[in-house]
Design a protein around this motif. Structure first.
Motif, PDB file in Angstrom:
ATOM      1  N   VAL A  20       0.855  -1.190   0.000  1.00  0.00           N
ATOM      2  CA  VAL A  20       0.000   0.000   0.000  1.00  0.00           C
ATOM      3  C   VAL A  20       0.886   1.234   0.000  1.00  0.00           C
ATOM      4  O   VAL A  20       2.073   1.173   0.318  1.00  0.00           O
ATOM      5  CB  VAL A  20      -0.940   0.020   1.223  1.00  0.00           C
ATOM      6  CG1 VAL A  20      -1.909  -1.160   1.178  1.00  0.00           C
ATOM      7  CG2 VAL A  20      -0.164   0.009   2.535  1.00  0.00           C
ATOM      8  N   SER A  21       0.293   2.356  -0.363  1.00  0.00           N
ATOM      9  CA  SER A  21       1.081   3.582  -0.477  1.00  0.00           C
ATOM     10  C   SER A  21       1.620   4.045   0.873  1.00  0.00           C
ATOM     11  O   SER A  21       2.749   4.510   0.988  1.00  0.00           O
ATOM     12  CB  SER A  21       0.217   4.691  -1.087  1.00  0.00           C
ATOM     13  OG  SER A  21      -0.945   4.924  -0.293  1.00  0.00           O
ATOM     14  N   SER A  22       0.796   3.918   1.928  1.00  0.00           N
ATOM     15  CA  SER A  22       1.193   4.357   3.261  1.00  0.00           C
ATOM     16  C   SER A  22       0.312   3.658   4.292  1.00  0.00           C
ATOM     17  O   SER A  22      -0.912   3.684   4.176  1.00  0.00           O
ATOM     18  CB  SER A  22       1.051   5.881   3.392  1.00  0.00           C
ATOM     19  OG  SER A  22       1.092   6.280   4.743  1.00  0.00           O
ATOM     20  N   TYR A  23       0.927   3.046   5.300  1.00  0.00           N
ATOM     21  CA  TYR A  23       0.135   2.406   6.352  1.00  0.00           C
ATOM     22  C   TYR A  23      -0.669   3.441   7.130  1.00  0.00           C
ATOM     23  O   TYR A  23      -1.797   3.185   7.543  1.00  0.00           O
ATOM     24  CB  TYR A  23       1.053   1.631   7.301  1.00  0.00           C
ATOM     25  CG  TYR A  23       1.785   0.492   6.642  1.00  0.00           C
ATOM     26  CD1 TYR A  23       1.093  -0.541   5.999  1.00  0.00           C
ATOM     27  CD2 TYR A  23       3.177   0.438   6.652  1.00  0.00           C
ATOM     28  CE1 TYR A  23       1.770  -1.589   5.392  1.00  0.00           C
ATOM     29  CE2 TYR A  23       3.856  -0.613   6.047  1.00  0.00           C
ATOM     30  CZ  TYR A  23       3.149  -1.617   5.420  1.00  0.00           C
ATOM     31  OH  TYR A  23       3.815  -2.649   4.816  1.00  0.00           O
ATOM     32  N   HIS A  24      -0.083   4.611   7.329  1.00  0.00           N
ATOM     33  CA  HIS A  24      -0.774   5.662   8.073  1.00  0.00           C
ATOM     34  C   HIS A  24      -1.999   6.162   7.310  1.00  0.00           C
ATOM     35  O   HIS A  24      -3.053   6.411   7.911  1.00  0.00           O
ATOM     36  CB  HIS A  24       0.191   6.828   8.341  1.00  0.00           C
ATOM     37  CG  HIS A  24      -0.449   8.006   9.005  1.00  0.00           C
ATOM     38  ND1 HIS A  24      -0.839   8.003  10.324  1.00  0.00           N
ATOM     39  CD2 HIS A  24      -0.792   9.238   8.511  1.00  0.00           C
ATOM     40  CE1 HIS A  24      -1.391   9.176  10.623  1.00  0.00           C
ATOM     41  NE2 HIS A  24      -1.361   9.940   9.547  1.00  0.00           N
ATOM     42  N   VAL A  25      -1.867   6.288   5.999  1.00  0.00           N
ATOM     43  CA  VAL A  25      -2.972   6.810   5.188  1.00  0.00           C
ATOM     44  C   VAL A  25      -4.044   5.753   4.978  1.00  0.00           C
ATOM     45  O   VAL A  25      -5.253   6.036   5.059  1.00  0.00           O
ATOM     46  CB  VAL A  25      -2.433   7.313   3.828  1.00  0.00           C
ATOM     47  CG1 VAL A  25      -3.586   7.662   2.888  1.00  0.00           C
ATOM     48  CG2 VAL A  25      -1.529   8.521   4.032  1.00  0.00           C
ATOM     49  N   GLU A  26      -3.644   4.523   4.699  1.00  0.00           N
ATOM     50  CA  GLU A  26      -4.610   3.473   4.372  1.00  0.00           C
ATOM     51  C   GLU A  26      -5.336   2.927   5.599  1.00  0.00           C
ATOM     52  O   GLU A  26      -6.460   2.442   5.487  1.00  0.00           O
ATOM     53  CB  GLU A  26      -3.896   2.321   3.652  1.00  0.00           C
ATOM     54  CG  GLU A  26      -3.281   2.682   2.309  1.00  0.00           C
ATOM     55  CD  GLU A  26      -4.318   2.902   1.221  1.00  0.00           C
ATOM     56  OE1 GLU A  26      -5.522   2.659   1.462  1.00  0.00           O
ATOM     57  OE2 GLU A  26      -3.912   3.318   0.116  1.00  0.00           O
ATOM     58  N   PHE A  27      -4.702   3.003   6.779  1.00  0.00           N
ATOM     59  CA  PHE A  27      -5.292   2.418   7.994  1.00  0.00           C
ATOM     60  C   PHE A  27      -5.291   3.451   9.122  1.00  0.00           C
ATOM     61  O   PHE A  27      -4.564   3.317  10.112  1.00  0.00           O
ATOM     62  CB  PHE A  27      -4.508   1.166   8.409  1.00  0.00           C
ATOM     63  CG  PHE A  27      -4.310   0.177   7.287  1.00  0.00           C
ATOM     64  CD1 PHE A  27      -5.391  -0.475   6.707  1.00  0.00           C
ATOM     65  CD2 PHE A  27      -3.038  -0.091   6.796  1.00  0.00           C
ATOM     66  CE1 PHE A  27      -5.217  -1.374   5.664  1.00  0.00           C
ATOM     67  CE2 PHE A  27      -2.853  -0.993   5.757  1.00  0.00           C
ATOM     68  CZ  PHE A  27      -3.951  -1.638   5.189  1.00  0.00           C
ATOM     69  N   PRO A  28      -6.139   4.487   9.017  1.00  0.00           N
ATOM     70  CA  PRO A  28      -6.078   5.602   9.963  1.00  0.00           C
ATOM     71  C   PRO A  28      -7.128   5.561  11.067  1.00  0.00           C
ATOM     72  O   PRO A  28      -7.211   6.502  11.857  1.00  0.00           O
ATOM     73  CB  PRO A  28      -6.362   6.790   9.034  1.00  0.00           C
ATOM     74  CG  PRO A  28      -7.386   6.235   8.073  1.00  0.00           C
ATOM     75  CD  PRO A  28      -7.039   4.769   7.883  1.00  0.00           C
ATOM     76  N   ASP A  29      -7.928   4.485  11.149  1.00  0.00           N
ATOM     77  CA  ASP A  29      -9.143   4.522  11.965  1.00  0.00           C
ATOM     78  C   ASP A  29      -8.821   4.521  13.458  1.00  0.00           C
ATOM     79  O   ASP A  29      -8.286   3.547  14.001  1.00  0.00           O
ATOM     80  CB  ASP A  29     -10.045   3.346  11.610  1.00  0.00           C
ATOM     81  CG  ASP A  29     -10.457   3.375  10.141  1.00  0.00           C
ATOM     82  OD1 ASP A  29     -10.831   4.465   9.660  1.00  0.00           O
ATOM     83  OD2 ASP A  29     -10.389   2.323   9.478  1.00  0.00           O
TER      84      ASP A  29
END
Length: 244
Positions: free
Chosen positions: A69-78
């Motif tokens: 994925v492009s960014s773990y922080h961006v894709e999984f921010p919940d």
């Protein structure tokens, strides 16, 4: 006698011409005749991610690429607050202790030995989920293995490190960990921690980074399809997710 000899000669000539015309064409010198591959024999397992099978050239399937994925922080921010709202909507009322959990089996599903995931020894939670979350975990584990197959990566199981926590579990964690929250999503049987730096090998081990990239693709697709909320936990080394 002369006429008979002429007839025999004509029959022999006809047979020679017939055999030449019926012979299969020979390949030019240096070429090899290769039979057409049967692409129908290279089907992906049922339920494969994306519903596609590996492309085939000759007899060897071409593995799908591993993109991550492009960014773990961006894709999984919940955040915990967002997951807590879903946990309260779909979960059970908090379980007091293990004895109370045994009385709630009409609301909870036991998760144990499974071909798609492995449950670590649990010291601060118990192996129960609400049915909705149990189905989600099963689907994630199956999609992960389907994706490994399509990408040509050796088979592994994901590892579950935390599931349902009782109120006693949360109180004990808070005594030893000041960062542990009293309003834990794990209280509701809707929330799962999946380790991203360890996996259980089925065939042979590969790098954990590779497996994390594949798992992140699967989880991104699950989140984008509205199945769950996900937080990439750096300190705990897990994907913390709650069913939607």
């Amino acid at each position: 006698m002369l006429g008979f000899a002429i007839v025999v000669a004509l029959l022999a000539l006809t047979r020679i011409v017939f055999d030449i015309n019926m012979a299969p064409p020979s390949a030019p010198e240096g070429d090899t005749i290769v039979s057409k591959p049967n692409t129908e024999s290279h089907e992906a397992p049922s339920g494969a991610v994306g519903g596609a099978s590996s492309r085939v050239i000759g007899r060897a399937p071409i593995p799908h690429p591993i993109n991550g994925v492009s960014s773990y922080h961006v894709e999984f921010p919940d955040s915990n607050d967002r997951q807590l709202s879903a946990a309260r909507q779909w979960g059970v009322t908090p379980v007091r202790n293990r004895q109370d959990a045994e009385k709630r089996m009409s609301e909870l599903v036991y998760i144990g030995a499974n071909p798609y995931f492995h449950v670590d020894p649990l010291y601060s939670s118990i192996p129960y989920l609400v049915p909705r979350a149990s189905v989600l975990l099963q689907d994630i584990g199956r999609a992960f293995q389907d994706s490994l197959y399509l990408k040509g990566v050796p088979m592994h199981r994901i590892i579950v490190t935390s599931v349902l926590r009782t109120e006693e579990d949360v109180a004990r964690l808070r005594r030893g960990n000041g960062n542990a929250t009293e309003n834990s999503c794990h209280l509701y049987g809707t929330t799962i921690d999946i380790c991203y730096n360890r996996y259980q090998p089925i065939t042979r081990e590969v790098r954990n980074d590779t497996l994390k990239w594949v798992l992140s693709e699967v989880l991104r697709d699950m989140r984008n399809s509205g199945r769950c909320y996900i937080k990439h936990e750096v300190k705990q080394g897990c994907f913390h997710l709650t069913v939607r």
